[in-house]
Design a protein around this motif. Sequence first.
Motif, PDB file in Angstrom:
ATOM      1  N   SER A   1      38.486  24.729   0.601  1.00 46.31           N
ATOM      2  CA  SER A   1      39.052  23.811   1.583  1.00 46.31           C
ATOM      3  C   SER A   1      38.930  22.378   1.086  1.00 46.31           C
ATOM      4  O   SER A   1      38.079  22.057   0.236  1.00 46.31           O
ATOM      5  N   GLY A   2      39.751  21.513   1.638  1.00 48.13           N
ATOM      6  CA  GLY A   2      39.655  20.099   1.292  1.00 48.13           C
ATOM      7  C   GLY A   2      38.308  19.514   1.664  1.00 48.13           C
ATOM      8  O   GLY A   2      37.753  18.692   0.928  1.00 48.13           O
ATOM      9  N   ASN A   3      37.739  19.949   2.793  1.00 43.72           N
ATOM     10  CA  ASN A   3      36.433  19.438   3.221  1.00 43.72           C
ATOM     11  C   ASN A   3      35.332  19.867   2.256  1.00 43.72           C
ATOM     12  O   ASN A   3      34.416  19.092   1.950  1.00 43.72           O
ATOM     13  N   HIS A   4      35.425  21.125   1.796  1.00 42.95           N
ATOM     14  CA  HIS A   4      34.408  21.608   0.852  1.00 42.95           C
ATOM     15  C   HIS A   4      34.495  20.842  -0.464  1.00 42.95           C
ATOM     16  O   HIS A   4      33.464  20.433  -1.027  1.00 42.95           O
ATOM     17  N   LEU A   5      35.702  20.615  -0.948  1.00 42.84           N
ATOM     18  CA  LEU A   5      35.858  19.865  -2.194  1.00 42.84           C
ATOM     19  C   LEU A   5      35.345  18.435  -2.026  1.00 42.84           C
ATOM     20  O   LEU A   5      34.673  17.901  -2.927  1.00 42.84           O
ATOM     21  N   ALA A   6      35.623  17.828  -0.879  1.00 43.05           N
ATOM     22  CA  ALA A   6      35.145  16.468  -0.632  1.00 43.05           C
ATOM     23  C   ALA A   6      33.620  16.418  -0.624  1.00 43.05           C
ATOM     24  O   ALA A   6      33.013  15.470  -1.169  1.00 43.05           O
ATOM     25  N   LYS A   7      32.969  17.430  -0.031  1.00 39.63           N
ATOM     26  CA  LYS A   7      31.504  17.451  -0.012  1.00 39.63           C
ATOM     27  C   LYS A   7      30.941  17.567  -1.423  1.00 39.63           C
ATOM     28  O   LYS A   7      29.964  16.889  -1.785  1.00 39.63           O
ATOM     29  N   LEU A   8      31.539  18.433  -2.234  1.00 38.60           N
ATOM     30  CA  LEU A   8      31.051  18.582  -3.615  1.00 38.60           C
ATOM     31  C   LEU A   8      31.215  17.283  -4.387  1.00 38.60           C
ATOM     32  O   LEU A   8      30.335  16.898  -5.172  1.00 38.60           O
ATOM     33  N   PHE A   9      32.332  16.601  -4.198  1.00 36.35           N
ATOM     34  CA  PHE A   9      32.540  15.319  -4.878  1.00 36.35           C
ATOM     35  C   PHE A   9      31.519  14.281  -4.420  1.00 36.35           C
ATOM     36  O   PHE A   9      31.006  13.508  -5.235  1.00 36.35           O
ATOM     37  N   LYS A  10      31.220  14.249  -3.126  1.00 41.83           N
ATOM     38  CA  LYS A  10      30.223  13.292  -2.654  1.00 41.83           C
ATOM     39  C   LYS A  10      28.855  13.585  -3.268  1.00 41.83           C
ATOM     40  O   LYS A  10      28.089  12.666  -3.589  1.00 41.83           O
ATOM     41  N   ASP A  11      28.537  14.877  -3.448  1.00 34.47           N
ATOM     42  CA  ASP A  11      27.254  15.254  -4.038  1.00 34.47           C
ATOM     43  C   ASP A  11      27.164  14.873  -5.515  1.00 34.47           C
ATOM     44  O   ASP A  11      26.112  14.434  -5.992  1.00 34.47           O
ATOM     45  N   HIS A  12      28.258  15.065  -6.261  1.00 35.40           N
ATOM     46  CA  HIS A  12      28.215  14.917  -7.716  1.00 35.40           C
ATOM     47  C   HIS A  12      28.887  13.658  -8.249  1.00 35.40           C
ATOM     48  O   HIS A  12      28.631  13.264  -9.396  1.00 35.40           O
ATOM     49  N   VAL A  13      29.734  13.029  -7.446  1.00 33.72           N
ATOM     50  CA  VAL A  13      30.406  11.794  -7.854  1.00 33.72           C
ATOM     51  C   VAL A  13      29.957  10.623  -6.986  1.00 33.72           C
ATOM     52  O   VAL A  13      29.804   9.499  -7.475  1.00 33.72           O
ATOM     53  N   GLY A  14      29.745  10.901  -5.712  1.00 35.06           N
ATOM     54  CA  GLY A  14      29.359   9.857  -4.778  1.00 35.06           C
ATOM     55  C   GLY A  14      30.485   9.459  -3.853  1.00 35.06           C
ATOM     56  O   GLY A  14      30.246   8.787  -2.840  1.00 35.06           O
ATOM     57  N   VAL A  15      31.716   9.843  -4.193  1.00 33.33           N
ATOM     58  CA  VAL A  15      32.886   9.514  -3.382  1.00 33.33           C
ATOM     59  C   VAL A  15      33.780  10.741  -3.302  1.00 33.33           C
ATOM     60  O   VAL A  15      33.598  11.719  -4.029  1.00 33.33           O
ATOM     61  N   THR A  16      34.779  10.693  -2.424  1.00 31.89           N
ATOM     62  CA  THR A  16      35.690  11.818  -2.250  1.00 31.89           C
ATOM     63  C   THR A  16      36.681  11.898  -3.412  1.00 31.89           C
ATOM     64  O   THR A  16      36.901  10.910  -4.129  1.00 31.89           O
ATOM     65  N   PRO A  17      37.318  13.058  -3.609  1.00 32.71           N
ATOM     66  CA  PRO A  17      38.344  13.150  -4.657  1.00 32.71           C
ATOM     67  C   PRO A  17      39.510  12.199  -4.405  1.00 32.71           C
ATOM     68  O   PRO A  17      40.133  11.714  -5.359  1.00 32.71           O
ATOM     69  N   LYS A  18      39.829  11.929  -3.147  1.00 34.83           N
ATOM     70  CA  LYS A  18      40.898  10.973  -2.861  1.00 34.83           C
ATOM     71  C   LYS A  18      40.547   9.595  -3.388  1.00 34.83           C
ATOM     72  O   LYS A  18      41.390   8.889  -3.962  1.00 34.83           O
ATOM     73  N   ARG A  19      39.296   9.188  -3.228  1.00 31.74           N
ATOM     74  CA  ARG A  19      38.856   7.891  -3.744  1.00 31.74           C
ATOM     75  C   ARG A  19      38.872   7.880  -5.266  1.00 31.74           C
ATOM     76  O   ARG A  19      39.271   6.885  -5.892  1.00 31.74           O
ATOM     77  N   VAL A  20      38.442   8.983  -5.882  1.00 33.84           N
ATOM     78  CA  VAL A  20      38.488   9.067  -7.345  1.00 33.84           C
ATOM     79  C   VAL A  20      39.923   8.932  -7.843  1.00 33.84           C
ATOM     80  O   VAL A  20      40.201   8.233  -8.826  1.00 33.84           O
ATOM     81  N   ALA A  21      40.859   9.591  -7.152  1.00 33.57           N
ATOM     82  CA  ALA A  21      42.270   9.495  -7.534  1.00 33.57           C
ATOM     83  C   ALA A  21      42.757   8.051  -7.447  1.00 33.57           C
ATOM     84  O   ALA A  21      43.478   7.569  -8.327  1.00 33.57           O
ATOM     85  N   ARG A  22      42.359   7.334  -6.399  1.00 34.90           N
ATOM     86  CA  ARG A  22      42.763   5.931  -6.258  1.00 34.90           C
ATOM     87  C   ARG A  22      42.238   5.093  -7.414  1.00 34.90           C
ATOM     88  O   ARG A  22      42.951   4.219  -7.939  1.00 34.90           O
ATOM     89  N   ILE A  23      40.989   5.344  -7.816  1.00 38.52           N
ATOM     90  CA  ILE A  23      40.402   4.546  -8.891  1.00 38.52           C
ATOM     91  C   ILE A  23      41.075   4.860 -10.218  1.00 38.52           C
ATOM     92  O   ILE A  23      41.356   3.955 -11.016  1.00 38.52           O
TER      93      ILE A  23
END
Length: 280
Positions: A187-209
């Motif tokens: 799910s999108g929520n699960h992917l966002a949680k994993l990104f927050k754990d390992h990147v610190g931000v959501t995948p949407k934010r990573v895409a923007r950067i």
Amino acid sequence: MEYVGRVPAPPLDLFVDDIYCLTGVPRHRWMNVPPMPSAHLFIHLGGPVRLLDSDRSVPPAVFTDAWFMGVWTRRFLFEYPARVRLVGVHFKPWGMSPFVGIPANELRNRWVPVDAVWQRSVDRMRDRVGEAASPADTLRVVEEELRSRLTEPPWRGLDLVRHTGGRLETSHGAIPVGALADDAGVSGNHLAKLFKDHVGVTPKRVARIYRFARLIVSVDALRPVDWSELAHAAGYFDHAHFSREFKDFTGHTPTQYLALRRRFPAEPGAPQDNGPMPAD
């Protein structure tokens, strides 16, 4: 200043873009740094370095030895000493996770002394780096340190983050996050949680950067710049949104930024000048 860098050998290259040495007298003491798709480790052997958050409510920081920086979602400023001798590691956005042992969201938009993460390690690291006879020796010492700190798998969820983050990297943030989640079978929520754990931000934010990074490094200040064309190529389809994000990320309008780049052109072969810009 002289920049000497290299990509580390596997498996470190899965997590690190490059390890580098930066030495010499800076052309500018203050630099303005926009959000870029990386986290950092710095080991400084020169004078103190001062850092200022663009959020004025955050107190300034001064470092005399070594510090970690997580992924930043807003710009910050730093002041070089009169003479620079700096060793750095550019981690991929998810790359710091298997080395530090704490959730990446605790390092988002933060500078943290290395001893707060790797206890009682700064003096030993600075001694080893300081004794290195050449930039190549220095890079080897830092690579050995990273190799010794790399935890063994399994890293819960990190392989999925690395895979989807890699797709954002190669597409410069152009793949919709929903498609990434669907392709990964989560799910999108699960992917966002994993990104927050390992990147610190959501995948949407990573895409923007990643999207902004593609735009900023594609600017050739020596030639006429068609901002609409560059913005569209980078994935901005709303000019008003592009203008707001550009001002948020750099502190300048596109016209002001271009004038600054023409006044202070980047040094050839100096990767550290591709994103940061003079602030003095």
